[in-house]
Write a protein that holds these residues in place. Structure first.
Motif, PDB file in Angstrom:
ATOM      1  N   GLU A   1       0.824  -1.207   0.000  1.00 19.78           N
ATOM      2  CA  GLU A   1       0.000   0.000   0.000  1.00 19.78           C
ATOM      3  C   GLU A   1       0.867   1.270   0.000  1.00 19.78           C
ATOM      4  O   GLU A   1       0.512   2.257  -0.630  1.00 19.78           O
ATOM      5  CB  GLU A   1      -0.913  -0.023   1.234  1.00 19.78           C
ATOM      6  CG  GLU A   1      -1.910   1.114   1.322  1.00 19.78           C
ATOM      7  CD  GLU A   1      -3.124   0.908   0.421  1.00 19.78           C
ATOM      8  OE1 GLU A   1      -3.350  -0.233  -0.031  1.00 19.78           O
ATOM      9  OE2 GLU A   1      -3.832   1.903   0.159  1.00 19.78           O
ATOM     10  N   TYR A   2       1.984   1.224   0.742  1.00 21.82           N
ATOM     11  CA  TYR A   2       2.768   2.457   0.953  1.00 21.82           C
ATOM     12  C   TYR A   2       4.177   2.375   0.372  1.00 21.82           C
ATOM     13  O   TYR A   2       4.941   3.315   0.470  1.00 21.82           O
ATOM     14  CB  TYR A   2       2.840   2.788   2.450  1.00 21.82           C
ATOM     15  CG  TYR A   2       1.473   2.951   3.075  1.00 21.82           C
ATOM     16  CD1 TYR A   2       0.789   4.158   2.979  1.00 21.82           C
ATOM     17  CD2 TYR A   2       0.863   1.889   3.737  1.00 21.82           C
ATOM     18  CE1 TYR A   2      -0.477   4.306   3.535  1.00 21.82           C
ATOM     19  CE2 TYR A   2      -0.393   2.022   4.302  1.00 21.82           C
ATOM     20  CZ  TYR A   2      -1.066   3.228   4.197  1.00 21.82           C
ATOM     21  OH  TYR A   2      -2.311   3.366   4.747  1.00 21.82           O
TER      22      TYR A   2
ATOM     23  N   ALA B   1       2.449   4.847   8.166  1.00 27.20           N
ATOM     24  CA  ALA B   1       1.194   4.630   7.421  1.00 27.20           C
ATOM     25  C   ALA B   1       0.079   5.479   8.018  1.00 27.20           C
ATOM     26  O   ALA B   1      -0.697   6.117   7.296  1.00 27.20           O
ATOM     27  CB  ALA B   1       0.818   3.153   7.457  1.00 27.20           C
TER      28      ALA B   1
ATOM     29  N   THR C   1       0.632   9.069   7.116  1.00 29.52           N
ATOM     30  CA  THR C   1       0.283   9.252   5.703  1.00 29.52           C
ATOM     31  C   THR C   1      -1.235   9.381   5.536  1.00 29.52           C
ATOM     32  O   THR C   1      -1.719  10.258   4.806  1.00 29.52           O
ATOM     33  CB  THR C   1       0.795   8.057   4.871  1.00 29.52           C
ATOM     34  OG1 THR C   1       2.208   7.974   5.034  1.00 29.52           O
ATOM     35  CG2 THR C   1       0.459   8.216   3.408  1.00 29.52           C
ATOM     36  N   GLU C   2      -1.967   8.511   6.228  1.00 26.43           N
ATOM     37  CA  GLU C   2      -3.431   8.567   6.113  1.00 26.43           C
ATOM     38  C   GLU C   2      -3.992   9.861   6.705  1.00 26.43           C
ATOM     39  O   GLU C   2      -4.941  10.437   6.165  1.00 26.43           O
ATOM     40  CB  GLU C   2      -4.080   7.359   6.796  1.00 26.43           C
ATOM     41  CG  GLU C   2      -3.827   6.036   6.098  1.00 26.43           C
ATOM     42  CD  GLU C   2      -4.329   5.993   4.657  1.00 26.43           C
ATOM     43  OE1 GLU C   2      -5.307   6.713   4.340  1.00 26.43           O
ATOM     44  OE2 GLU C   2      -3.735   5.256   3.842  1.00 26.43           O
TER      45      GLU C   2
ATOM     46  N   ARG D   1      -3.360  12.380   4.027  1.00 23.36           N
ATOM     47  CA  ARG D   1      -4.196  12.184   2.842  1.00 23.36           C
ATOM     48  C   ARG D   1      -5.649  12.526   3.107  1.00 23.36           C
ATOM     49  O   ARG D   1      -6.300  13.190   2.327  1.00 23.36           O
ATOM     50  CB  ARG D   1      -4.147  10.711   2.427  1.00 23.36           C
ATOM     51  CG  ARG D   1      -2.968  10.347   1.575  1.00 23.36           C
ATOM     52  CD  ARG D   1      -3.141   8.884   1.139  1.00 23.36           C
ATOM     53  NE  ARG D   1      -1.877   8.374   0.613  1.00 23.36           N
ATOM     54  CZ  ARG D   1      -1.635   7.079   0.433  1.00 23.36           C
ATOM     55  NH1 ARG D   1      -2.546   6.176   0.767  1.00 23.36           N
ATOM     56  NH2 ARG D   1      -0.477   6.688  -0.056  1.00 23.36           N
ATOM     57  N   GLN D   2      -6.158  12.009   4.237  1.00 22.84           N
ATOM     58  CA  GLN D   2      -7.599  12.117   4.484  1.00 22.84           C
ATOM     59  C   GLN D   2      -7.984  13.417   5.180  1.00 22.84           C
ATOM     60  O   GLN D   2      -9.100  13.892   5.029  1.00 22.84           O
ATOM     61  CB  GLN D   2      -8.076  10.934   5.344  1.00 22.84           C
ATOM     62  CG  GLN D   2      -7.878   9.570   4.691  1.00 22.84           C
ATOM     63  CD  GLN D   2      -8.419   8.445   5.566  1.00 22.84           C
ATOM     64  OE1 GLN D   2      -9.460   8.571   6.200  1.00 22.84           O
ATOM     65  NE2 GLN D   2      -7.705   7.327   5.609  1.00 22.84           N
TER      66      GLN D   2
ATOM     67  N   GLY E   1     -11.703   1.526   6.554  1.00 22.92           N
ATOM     68  CA  GLY E   1     -10.621   2.109   5.773  1.00 22.92           C
ATOM     69  C   GLY E   1      -9.247   1.818   6.334  1.00 22.92           C
ATOM     70  O   GLY E   1      -9.073   0.968   7.217  1.00 22.92           O
ATOM     71  N   ASN E   2      -8.270   2.547   5.804  1.00 27.10           N
ATOM     72  CA  ASN E   2      -6.873   2.235   6.101  1.00 27.10           C
ATOM     73  C   ASN E   2      -6.478   2.542   7.542  1.00 27.10           C
ATOM     74  O   ASN E   2      -5.602   1.875   8.090  1.00 27.10           O
ATOM     75  CB  ASN E   2      -5.959   2.994   5.138  1.00 27.10           C
ATOM     76  CG  ASN E   2      -5.983   2.360   3.749  1.00 27.10           C
ATOM     77  OD1 ASN E   2      -6.538   1.274   3.575  1.00 27.10           O
ATOM     78  ND2 ASN E   2      -5.384   3.029   2.777  1.00 27.10           N
ATOM     79  N   ILE E   3      -7.092   3.540   8.164  1.00 24.82           N
ATOM     80  CA  ILE E   3      -6.741   3.819   9.567  1.00 24.82           C
ATOM     81  C   ILE E   3      -7.213   2.661  10.438  1.00 24.82           C
ATOM     82  O   ILE E   3      -6.498   2.214  11.346  1.00 24.82           O
ATOM     83  CB  ILE E   3      -7.326   5.180  10.024  1.00 24.82           C
ATOM     84  CG1 ILE E   3      -6.617   6.307   9.247  1.00 24.82           C
ATOM     85  CG2 ILE E   3      -7.155   5.369  11.530  1.00 24.82           C
ATOM     86  CD1 ILE E   3      -7.085   7.708   9.570  1.00 24.82           C
TER      87      ILE E   3
END
Ligand SMILES: [Zn+2]
Length: 334
Positions: free
Chosen positions: A219-220, A241, A244-245, A248-249, A277-279
């Protein structure tokens, strides 16, 4: 033998109430039975729902908790109530499966014998969510009637004997020295007194940790060993990660350095049941890394994640609300 035992209803979803209060008393019974079970060296987890606001949520939460744990037997403790016109008394124990019937009879007989409560016996009930939806042998103990003065008197006088009889009849073992066991205080216990038995130490290679590492890599595009072992590198990359989220979000504007500092803490928002989601994936991955079992690495904050968070919070002396906020993230990443 492993048993999961919960009290009926919840802190905000009250049960019957007359001479005594069903929820409070069911909690006392469960806690005292657990003491006896521990004396008998039986692995047991007790659960009391302090969270749910509706009946449906309450029963679903209790069933999900039972089903999330490794065990042989599911037990739910209630107290009974009658309509105004009749005056039933005594203990009854409910089952739906054949395996439940056998143990149900034993429990009902044992309680009646130990206390002098009338024995209403084993009753088959096919309309109860707890019995139908828990996936192991399940029974519901209705200790006595809250609206029978005679029952309540016996219940008060024979409290320890009743709890001991439950523990012994569930296990087929006998406790010693019942009289030396202290009567419990009538207090409301906190949520989830449990260290789930399926929690795995994070020391040896673990397929879920490996899955998490693979996801972080794909993913990253981070360089990370796919060894299924949780160490400082995996922790750092998991935090990168998350940073990053957050960027991004939520346009958090964080430096992605994998270091837990005040700016990252400030940018954290609260993640709770229903999140996707990713978090949520990072949370699930970290739970696996830290020895908890969120029952899947799917990025969906469901019951498995909720109960793993509760267990993590309990073991880290955090508020046990099942919500991942600044303090819970801090314990994960500091
Ligand atoms: Zn009830």
């Amino acid at each position: 033998m492993k048993i999961v035992i919960s009290s009926g209803h919840g802190l905000h979803v009250r049960g019957a109430n007359n001479f005594i209060d069903e929820v409070n008393e069911a909690r006392r019974v469960v806690s005292q039975v657990v003491k006896y079970l521990k004396e008998l060296q039986v692995e047991v987890i007790e659960y009391h729902d302090n969270t749910s606001k509706t009946q449906r949520d309450n029963i679903n939460r209790i069933v999900a908790l039972h089903n999330s744990l490794e065990r042989d037997l599911d037990v739910s403790v209630h107290l009974n109530a009658a309509s105004k016109t009749d005056d039933p008394r005594g203990v009854e124990v409910l089952y739906v499966s054949e395996s439940g019937r056998v143990i149900t009879e034993k429990v009902s007989d044992a309680i009646a014998r130990a206390s002098g409560l009338r024995n209403r016996g084993a009753k088959k009930r096919s309309d109860l969510v707890f019995l139908n939806n828990t996936k192991k042998t399940a029974i519901i103990i209705e200790v006595c009637f809250v609206d029978s003065k005679a029952d309540v008197e016996i219940y008060h006088n024979k409290f320890n004997e009743i709890c001991k009889a439950i523990a012994e009849s569930l296990t087929g073992k006998e406790t010693e020295g019942v009289t030396t066991v202290q009567a419990p205080k009538a207090e409301v216990k906190t949520e989830v007194v449990t260290k789930p038995s399926e929690s795995k130490p994070a020391s040896s290679g673990n397929s879920y940790i490996k899955k998490f590492q693979e996801w972080l890599k794909n993913e990253y595009k981070y360089q990370i060993a796919l060894d299924g072992i949780f160490g400082p590198k995996t922790k750092k990359i998991a935090l990168m990660a998350l940073q990053t989220e957050l960027n991004r979000q939520f346009n958090a504007g964080l430096i992605v350095d994998g270091i837990w500092g005040p700016r990252t803490k400030d940018a954290i928002l609260t993640v709770s049941s229903g999140a996707k989601g990713n978090i949520t994936r990072v949370i699930q991955g970290m739970l696996y890394c830290l020895g908890y079992d969120p029952k899947g690495f799917d990025g969906i904050f469901g019951n498995g994640t909720y109960f793993a968070v509760i267990a993590f919070q309990k073991n880290n002396k955090l508020t046990q609300d099942g919500v991942v906020g600044k303090n819970t993230f801090a314990k994960m990443f500091k």
